[in-house]
Design a protein around this motif. Sequence first.
Motif, PDB file in Angstrom:
ATOM      1  N   THR A   1      10.498  77.198 -64.873  1.00  0.00           N
ATOM      2  CA  THR A   1       9.894  77.145 -64.451  1.00  0.00           C
ATOM      3  C   THR A   1       8.894  76.166 -64.003  1.00  0.00           C
ATOM      4  OG1 THR A   1       8.793  79.009 -64.669  1.00  0.00           O
ATOM      5  CG2 THR A   1      10.946  79.197 -63.034  1.00  0.00           C
ATOM      6  N   ARG A   2       8.666  75.968 -65.708  1.00  0.00           N
ATOM      7  CA  ARG A   2       7.459  75.042 -66.209  1.00  0.00           C
ATOM      8  C   ARG A   2       7.938  74.151 -66.437  1.00  0.00           C
ATOM      9  NH1 ARG A   2       7.325  73.409 -70.701  1.00  0.00           N
ATOM     10  NH2 ARG A   2       8.412  74.736 -71.647  1.00  0.00           N
ATOM     11  N   VAL A   3       6.900  72.721 -65.509  1.00  0.00           N
ATOM     12  CA  VAL A   3       6.966  71.446 -64.948  1.00  0.00           C
ATOM     13  C   VAL A   3       6.428  70.880 -66.582  1.00  0.00           C
ATOM     14  CG1 VAL A   3       6.290  69.043 -64.499  1.00  0.00           C
ATOM     15  CG2 VAL A   3       6.710  71.073 -62.950  1.00  0.00           C
ATOM     16  N   VAL A   4       7.671  70.353 -67.306  1.00  0.00           N
ATOM     17  CA  VAL A   4       7.497  69.339 -68.784  1.00  0.00           C
ATOM     18  C   VAL A   4       6.399  68.330 -68.600  1.00  0.00           C
ATOM     19  CG1 VAL A   4       8.672  67.805 -70.077  1.00  0.00           C
ATOM     20  CG2 VAL A   4       9.945  70.016 -69.144  1.00  0.00           C
ATOM     21  N   ALA A   5       6.130  67.890 -67.308  1.00  0.00           N
ATOM     22  CA  ALA A   5       5.123  66.818 -67.291  1.00  0.00           C
ATOM     23  C   ALA A   5       3.315  67.679 -67.590  1.00  0.00           C
ATOM     24  CB  ALA A   5       5.048  65.780 -66.221  1.00  0.00           C
ATOM     25  N   ASP A   6       3.727  68.473 -66.764  1.00  0.00           N
ATOM     26  CA  ASP A   6       2.247  69.538 -66.732  1.00  0.00           C
ATOM     27  C   ASP A   6       2.762  71.032 -67.099  1.00  0.00           C
ATOM     28  OD1 ASP A   6      -0.097  70.292 -66.106  1.00  0.00           O
ATOM     29  OD2 ASP A   6      -0.611  68.975 -64.854  1.00  0.00           O
ATOM     30  N   PRO A   7       2.330  71.231 -67.948  1.00  0.00           N
ATOM     31  CA  PRO A   7       2.624  72.854 -68.331  1.00  0.00           C
ATOM     32  C   PRO A   7       2.041  73.691 -67.516  1.00  0.00           C
ATOM     33  CG  PRO A   7       1.741  71.982 -70.529  1.00  0.00           C
ATOM     34  CD  PRO A   7       2.163  70.645 -69.068  1.00  0.00           C
ATOM     35  N   ARG A   8       0.885  73.640 -66.651  1.00  0.00           N
ATOM     36  CA  ARG A   8      -0.670  74.486 -66.118  1.00  0.00           C
ATOM     37  C   ARG A   8       0.906  74.603 -64.496  1.00  0.00           C
ATOM     38  NH1 ARG A   8      -4.713  70.955 -65.199  1.00  0.00           N
ATOM     39  NH2 ARG A   8      -3.268  69.686 -64.751  1.00  0.00           N
TER      40      ARG A   8
ATOM     41  N   VAL B   1      17.907  86.013 -56.650  1.00  0.00           N
ATOM     42  CA  VAL B   1      18.427  86.472 -57.623  1.00  0.00           C
ATOM     43  C   VAL B   1      17.444  85.335 -58.572  1.00  0.00           C
ATOM     44  CG1 VAL B   1      19.744  87.283 -59.951  1.00  0.00           C
ATOM     45  CG2 VAL B   1      19.701  87.672 -57.711  1.00  0.00           C
ATOM     46  N   GLY B   2      17.868  84.789 -59.050  1.00  0.00           N
ATOM     47  CA  GLY B   2      17.031  83.461 -59.699  1.00  0.00           C
ATOM     48  C   GLY B   2      15.321  83.136 -59.470  1.00  0.00           C
ATOM     49  N   ALA B   3      15.221  83.677 -58.668  1.00  0.00           N
ATOM     50  CA  ALA B   3      13.885  83.359 -57.972  1.00  0.00           C
ATOM     51  C   ALA B   3      12.379  84.451 -58.220  1.00  0.00           C
ATOM     52  CB  ALA B   3      13.405  83.204 -56.641  1.00  0.00           C
ATOM     53  N   ASN B   4      13.265  86.254 -58.614  1.00  0.00           N
ATOM     54  CA  ASN B   4      13.083  86.728 -59.268  1.00  0.00           C
ATOM     55  C   ASN B   4      12.788  86.733 -60.076  1.00  0.00           C
ATOM     56  OD1 ASN B   4      12.699  88.408 -56.607  1.00  0.00           O
ATOM     57  ND2 ASN B   4      14.315  89.337 -56.252  1.00  0.00           N
ATOM     58  N   ARG B   5      13.865  86.844 -61.124  1.00  0.00           N
ATOM     59  CA  ARG B   5      13.677  86.408 -62.371  1.00  0.00           C
ATOM     60  C   ARG B   5      12.821  85.658 -62.929  1.00  0.00           C
ATOM     61  NH1 ARG B   5      19.437  86.978 -63.476  1.00  0.00           N
ATOM     62  NH2 ARG B   5      19.446  84.887 -62.523  1.00  0.00           N
ATOM     63  N   ALA B   6      13.048  84.674 -62.432  1.00  0.00           N
ATOM     64  CA  ALA B   6      12.360  83.147 -62.656  1.00  0.00           C
ATOM     65  C   ALA B   6      10.642  83.240 -62.140  1.00  0.00           C
ATOM     66  CB  ALA B   6      12.470  81.432 -62.492  1.00  0.00           C
ATOM     67  N   GLY B   7      10.599  83.879 -61.277  1.00  0.00           N
ATOM     68  CA  GLY B   7       9.160  84.410 -61.172  1.00  0.00           C
ATOM     69  C   GLY B   7       8.546  85.168 -61.702  1.00  0.00           C
ATOM     70  N   ARG B   8       9.125  86.559 -62.495  1.00  0.00           N
ATOM     71  CA  ARG B   8       8.767  87.477 -63.883  1.00  0.00           C
ATOM     72  C   ARG B   8       7.915  86.392 -65.018  1.00  0.00           C
ATOM     73  NH1 ARG B   8      11.854  90.708 -60.990  1.00  0.00           N
ATOM     74  NH2 ARG B   8      14.077  90.042 -62.773  1.00  0.00           N
ATOM     75  N   ALA B   9       9.106  85.645 -65.173  1.00  0.00           N
ATOM     76  CA  ALA B   9       9.109  84.442 -66.684  1.00  0.00           C
ATOM     77  C   ALA B   9       8.221  83.663 -65.892  1.00  0.00           C
ATOM     78  CB  ALA B   9      10.375  83.383 -66.167  1.00  0.00           C
ATOM     79  N   ALA B  10       8.168  83.579 -64.908  1.00  0.00           N
ATOM     80  CA  ALA B  10       7.219  82.313 -64.894  1.00  0.00           C
ATOM     81  C   ALA B  10       5.369  83.015 -64.826  1.00  0.00           C
ATOM     82  CB  ALA B  10       6.938  81.142 -63.639  1.00  0.00           C
ATOM     83  N   VAL B  11       5.174  83.981 -64.366  1.00  0.00           N
ATOM     84  CA  VAL B  11       3.933  84.822 -64.071  1.00  0.00           C
ATOM     85  C   VAL B  11       3.155  84.919 -66.493  1.00  0.00           C
ATOM     86  CG1 VAL B  11       2.919  86.639 -64.063  1.00  0.00           C
ATOM     87  CG2 VAL B  11       4.420  86.155 -62.618  1.00  0.00           C
ATOM     88  N   ARG B  12       4.579  85.781 -66.774  1.00  0.00           N
ATOM     89  CA  ARG B  12       4.379  86.160 -68.392  1.00  0.00           C
ATOM     90  C   ARG B  12       3.451  84.418 -69.071  1.00  0.00           C
ATOM     91  NH1 ARG B  12       8.949  88.835 -67.960  1.00  0.00           N
ATOM     92  NH2 ARG B  12      10.216  87.186 -68.413  1.00  0.00           N
ATOM     93  N   GLU B  13       4.409  83.621 -69.099  1.00  0.00           N
ATOM     94  CA  GLU B  13       3.401  82.072 -69.319  1.00  0.00           C
ATOM     95  C   GLU B  13       2.500  81.315 -69.103  1.00  0.00           C
ATOM     96  OE1 GLU B  13       6.780  78.665 -69.607  1.00  0.00           O
ATOM     97  OE2 GLU B  13       8.224  79.526 -69.748  1.00  0.00           O
ATOM     98  N   LEU B  14       2.347  81.794 -67.433  1.00  0.00           N
ATOM     99  CA  LEU B  14       0.854  81.302 -67.539  1.00  0.00           C
ATOM    100  C   LEU B  14       0.246  82.639 -67.310  1.00  0.00           C
ATOM    101  CD1 LEU B  14       2.445  80.443 -63.538  1.00  0.00           C
ATOM    102  CD2 LEU B  14       0.916  79.708 -65.682  1.00  0.00           C
TER     103      LEU B  14
END
Length: 153
Positions: free
Chosen positions: A110-117, A130-143
């Motif tokens: 979910t991270r934008v390559v041009a701006d990882p924030r 399904v994808g958004a739930n999984r991706a949301g958790r991953a985005a929170v971990r990365e952020l």
Amino acid sequence: MFRDGPFTPDYGREVVAKVEARVRAGLLPGSIASATELSWTPQLLEARERGLLLRRPMFDRIVPDGIQWRDGEAQDVEVILWCTGFRPALDHLAPLRLRGPRGGIVVDGTRVVADPRIHLVGYGSSASTVGANRAGRAAVRELRALLAAPAPV
């Protein structure tokens, strides 16, 4: 639009990979519905056999008894089932200049390559419940990791 085979976990992973490949290449993701297709149910099969599933161009107006096209042709309808599919509405991000030359925003997960924030949960392969739930958790971990990292000097 319709899939003859079953929707298996392997097929689901294949669809997610196909959409993810598009956004990694900087292309617009397209809709998840167009990538997954819809499964034929017994009711849909019966409607098809009865000739009730007719694809028509988008109508121009809703009139008191139904719908009407620009050429004046009209059709009486009792119900309008409006299925638009997923369309990424990201024009408000235009000032950030995230779009690449191919029109899409390149993301890694979910991270934008041009701006990882910036993370786009619900864009590309995460554009499903399904994808958004999984991706949301991953985005929170990365952020969280990004915010916990020492500031660059």
